[in-house]
Structures are given as structure tokens and as C-alpha cells.
Design a protein around this motif. Sequence first.
Motif, short mmCIF file in Angstrom:
data_model
loop_
_atom_site.label_atom_id
_atom_site.label_comp_id
_atom_site.label_asym_id
_atom_site.label_seq_id
_atom_site.Cartn_x
_atom_site.Cartn_y
_atom_site.Cartn_z
N SER A 1 0.82 -1.21 0.00
CA SER A 1 0.00 0.00 0.00
C SER A 1 0.86 1.27 0.00
O SER A 1 0.39 2.34 0.29
CB SER A 1 -0.94 -0.01 1.20
N GLN A 2 2.13 1.14 -0.36
CA GLN A 2 3.01 2.31 -0.36
C GLN A 2 2.90 3.15 -1.63
O GLN A 2 3.48 4.21 -1.71
CB GLN A 2 4.48 1.87 -0.18
N LYS A 3 2.18 2.63 -2.64
CA LYS A 3 2.02 3.41 -3.87
C LYS A 3 1.46 4.79 -3.52
O LYS A 3 0.52 4.90 -2.74
CB LYS A 3 1.04 2.72 -4.81
N PRO A 4 2.00 5.83 -4.10
CA PRO A 4 1.49 7.17 -3.78
C PRO A 4 0.20 7.44 -4.54
O PRO A 4 0.09 8.39 -5.29
CB PRO A 4 2.62 8.08 -4.26
N ASP A 5 -0.78 6.55 -4.32
CA ASP A 5 -2.01 6.62 -5.09
C ASP A 5 -3.16 7.16 -4.25
O ASP A 5 -4.25 6.59 -4.24
CB ASP A 5 -2.39 5.20 -5.56
N ALA A 6 -2.91 8.24 -3.55
CA ALA A 6 -3.98 8.80 -2.74
C ALA A 6 -5.15 9.17 -3.65
O ALA A 6 -4.97 9.73 -4.73
CB ALA A 6 -3.46 10.02 -2.00
N LYS A 7 -6.35 8.82 -3.18
CA LYS A 7 -7.55 9.13 -3.96
C LYS A 7 -8.48 9.99 -3.12
O LYS A 7 -8.48 9.90 -1.88
CB LYS A 7 -8.28 7.83 -4.33
N LEU A 8 -9.27 10.79 -3.83
CA LEU A 8 -10.30 11.53 -3.12
C LEU A 8 -11.45 10.58 -2.88
O LEU A 8 -12.02 10.03 -3.83
CB LEU A 8 -10.75 12.70 -4.01
N LEU A 9 -11.75 10.30 -1.61
CA LEU A 9 -12.84 9.37 -1.35
C LEU A 9 -13.69 9.84 -0.18
O LEU A 9 -13.24 10.62 0.66
CB LEU A 9 -12.33 7.95 -1.13
N ASP A 10 -14.93 9.36 -0.17
CA ASP A 10 -15.83 9.69 0.93
C ASP A 10 -15.62 8.65 2.03
O ASP A 10 -15.86 7.45 1.83
CB ASP A 10 -17.28 9.66 0.43
N LEU A 11 -15.13 9.12 3.17
CA LEU A 11 -14.81 8.22 4.28
C LEU A 11 -16.05 7.42 4.73
O LEU A 11 -15.94 6.26 5.13
CB LEU A 11 -14.25 9.04 5.44
N ASN A 12 -17.22 8.05 4.64
CA ASN A 12 -18.46 7.34 5.01
C ASN A 12 -18.63 6.08 4.16
O ASN A 12 -18.83 4.98 4.68
CB ASN A 12 -19.69 8.23 4.79
N GLU A 13 -18.54 6.27 2.85
CA GLU A 13 -18.73 5.13 1.94
C GLU A 13 -17.63 4.10 2.11
O GLU A 13 -17.89 2.89 2.12
CB GLU A 13 -18.74 5.63 0.48
N ALA A 14 -16.39 4.58 2.23
CA ALA A 14 -15.25 3.67 2.33
C ALA A 14 -15.39 2.78 3.58
O ALA A 14 -15.14 1.57 3.53
CB ALA A 14 -13.95 4.45 2.37
N VAL A 15 -15.80 3.38 4.69
CA VAL A 15 -15.91 2.61 5.94
C VAL A 15 -17.09 1.64 5.86
O VAL A 15 -16.99 0.48 6.28
CB VAL A 15 -16.02 3.56 7.15
N LEU A 16 -18.21 2.09 5.28
CA LEU A 16 -19.36 1.18 5.15
C LEU A 16 -19.00 -0.02 4.27
O LEU A 16 -19.45 -1.14 4.51
CB LEU A 16 -20.56 1.92 4.57
N ARG A 17 -18.17 0.23 3.26
CA ARG A 17 -17.77 -0.87 2.38
C ARG A 17 -16.93 -1.92 3.12
O ARG A 17 -16.90 -3.07 2.73
CB ARG A 17 -16.97 -0.30 1.20
N LEU A 18 -16.24 -1.50 4.19
CA LEU A 18 -15.39 -2.43 4.94
C LEU A 18 -16.13 -3.12 6.08
O LEU A 18 -15.59 -3.99 6.75
CB LEU A 18 -14.17 -1.68 5.50
N GLU A 19 -17.39 -2.73 6.29
CA GLU A 19 -18.12 -3.19 7.47
C GLU A 19 -18.18 -4.72 7.58
O GLU A 19 -17.96 -5.29 8.65
CB GLU A 19 -19.53 -2.59 7.48
N SER A 20 -18.44 -5.39 6.47
CA SER A 20 -18.60 -6.85 6.57
C SER A 20 -17.26 -7.53 6.85
O SER A 20 -17.20 -8.53 7.57
CB SER A 20 -19.26 -7.42 5.32
N ILE A 21 -16.16 -6.97 6.31
CA ILE A 21 -14.83 -7.51 6.64
C ILE A 21 -14.58 -7.35 8.14
O ILE A 21 -14.10 -8.27 8.81
CB ILE A 21 -13.72 -6.77 5.86
N GLN B 1 -4.44 1.85 2.24
CA GLN B 1 -3.89 2.33 3.51
C GLN B 1 -5.01 2.65 4.51
O GLN B 1 -4.87 2.40 5.71
CB GLN B 1 -3.04 3.58 3.28
N LEU B 2 -6.11 3.19 3.99
CA LEU B 2 -7.25 3.44 4.86
C LEU B 2 -7.73 2.13 5.47
O LEU B 2 -7.98 2.02 6.67
CB LEU B 2 -8.39 4.11 4.07
N GLU B 3 -7.83 1.12 4.62
CA GLU B 3 -8.26 -0.20 5.08
C GLU B 3 -7.31 -0.73 6.15
O GLU B 3 -7.74 -1.24 7.19
CB GLU B 3 -8.30 -1.16 3.87
N GLN B 4 -6.01 -0.58 5.91
CA GLN B 4 -5.04 -1.09 6.88
C GLN B 4 -5.15 -0.37 8.22
O GLN B 4 -5.04 -1.00 9.29
CB GLN B 4 -3.63 -0.93 6.31
N MET B 5 -5.41 0.94 8.20
CA MET B 5 -5.58 1.67 9.46
C MET B 5 -6.79 1.13 10.22
O MET B 5 -6.71 0.82 11.41
CB MET B 5 -5.77 3.17 9.19
#
Length: 212
Positions: free
Chosen positions: A36-56, A84-88
Motif C-alpha cells: 500500500s506504499q504506492k502514492p495513489d492517494a484518492k479523493l474518497l468519501d470516508l463514510n462510503e469507504a468505511v461502510l464498504r469495509l463493514e462486513s470484513i 492504507q485506509l483499510e489497513q488503518m
Amino acid sequence: MSLKPDDPSRHESDEIRRAALRGAALTRQLLAFSRSQKPDAKLLDLNEAVLRLESILRGLVGERVSLTVRVSSTPTRVRVEPGQLEQMLLNLVVNARDAMPEGGPIDVLVEPVRLDERSVLRYPGIADGPFARLAVTDTGVGIDPDVEAHIFEPLFTTKDASKGTGLGLSIVYGIAKAAGGTVSFTTGPTQGTTFEVLLPLVEAMANKMADG
Ligand SMILES: Nc1ncnc2c1ncn2[C@@H]1O[C@H](COP(=O)(O)OP(=O)(O)OP(=O)(O)O)[C@@H](O)[C@H]1O
Ligand SMILES: [Mg+2]
């Protein structure tokens, strides 16, 4: 290999096994981090990103933990590499789970916050302004005062070799810092622990200007 309990090599083989388990766990964390070290920062909505990880997250914490995920009703945009967000988030939730051997509630919260000159003083290294807060709260054992000073150090762990490498929080800290944010925590022996990641909020205006 299996040795009888009274075999003189038994102790050494246990040591070797523990070292191997620690090595394997360390390798897993490092691989995930380097991927996850790629400098691929994306503009994302934290609400959506976190909801997408909920089942994991639900899968990770198991049945004895009741996980609640609350997100903001307003868009909460941040610039971060999605892996990286997922890893945090995974590291914070696994830590919360480990702090509650008997199970219990874990709350995950996403909300925008505006830190003014006073409230930013709690968070060294960032300037006042709008942030997205990602908070993970448990009702676990809390963090001992003599341990608090060390938890962000790489390889600092209070867990046994098969359970922890001590890299989780140092990685969370590194990612948050690289994204222009920070990590902080509050803890107590009876209240459990809250970790919060703050990431600079990308507001609608700034967004439009940046995208032309
Ligand atoms: N929510 C929490 N409640 C109580 N103690 C915690 C919590 N989160 C972290 N800690 C303490 O901080 C230490 C360091 O955490 P960190 O995530 O860096 O490593 P780890 O969990 O031990 O191992 P790893 O994350 O690499 O598997 C833990 O060993 C534990 O003592
Ligand atoms: Mg951890």
C-alpha cells in the motif's frame, strides 16, 4: 515435529516456534504495508469507504463482539490511498477486539470535525481546520500508563508472538501522518479505549477549485 513434554529439547523448540510465528506475522504486516506504499492517494468519501469495509470488520471481530458502525450524514471527503485506509481501520479494530477477550461492543464512527485554535492543541503536529474523524472505541482493558508512551513504537507489543508483532499502530501513525493527519487516543482502566484518526477534510469548495 512433536516432542514429549519432558524432552530436553522441548523448551528450545517452543522458542523456535514462537520466533517463527512472530516472523510470519511480521512479514504479513510488512507485505501489506509495502503493497500500500504506492502514492495513489484518492479523493474518497470516508463514510462510503468505511461502510464498504463493514462486513470484513464483522468477520474479523467474531461473534462475541457487537460492532456498530456510524457514519456522517454529510459527505466526509479525504485524500488517502484506499488500501492504507483499510489497513488503518483493520489494525484499530483488531486491537479493539484483542482488548476485549470476553467480547463486548466496538463502535466505529466517522464524522467531520472543525478543530479551532484551542481544540487542536490536543493533537500535536497539525494545524487548526476541518478534519474527518475516524474513531474506534472499545470497552476493553485500557492501556496502562507505563505502556502508553510506547504504543506507537515499531515492534512494541504486549501480546504473545502468535498474536501481535507490534507494528499495527506504528503503521497507522505513519499512514495518518503521510496523509497530513494524525492519530490520538484516550484510555482508562474502566472506560476502555478510543483511538481516533484525523485526516484533513476536503471541503466542497476546495474540491471544485482543485478539480478546475
Ligand atoms: N484498543 C486497545 N486497548 C488496549 N491496548 C491497546 C489497544 N490498542 C493497542 N494497544 C496496546 O498497544 C500495543 C501496540 O499495538 P500495535 O497494534 O502496534 O501492536 P500489536 O497489536 O501488539 O501487534 P500487531 O498490531 O502488529 O499485530 C498492543 O500490544 C497493546 O498493548
Ligand atoms: Mg495491533
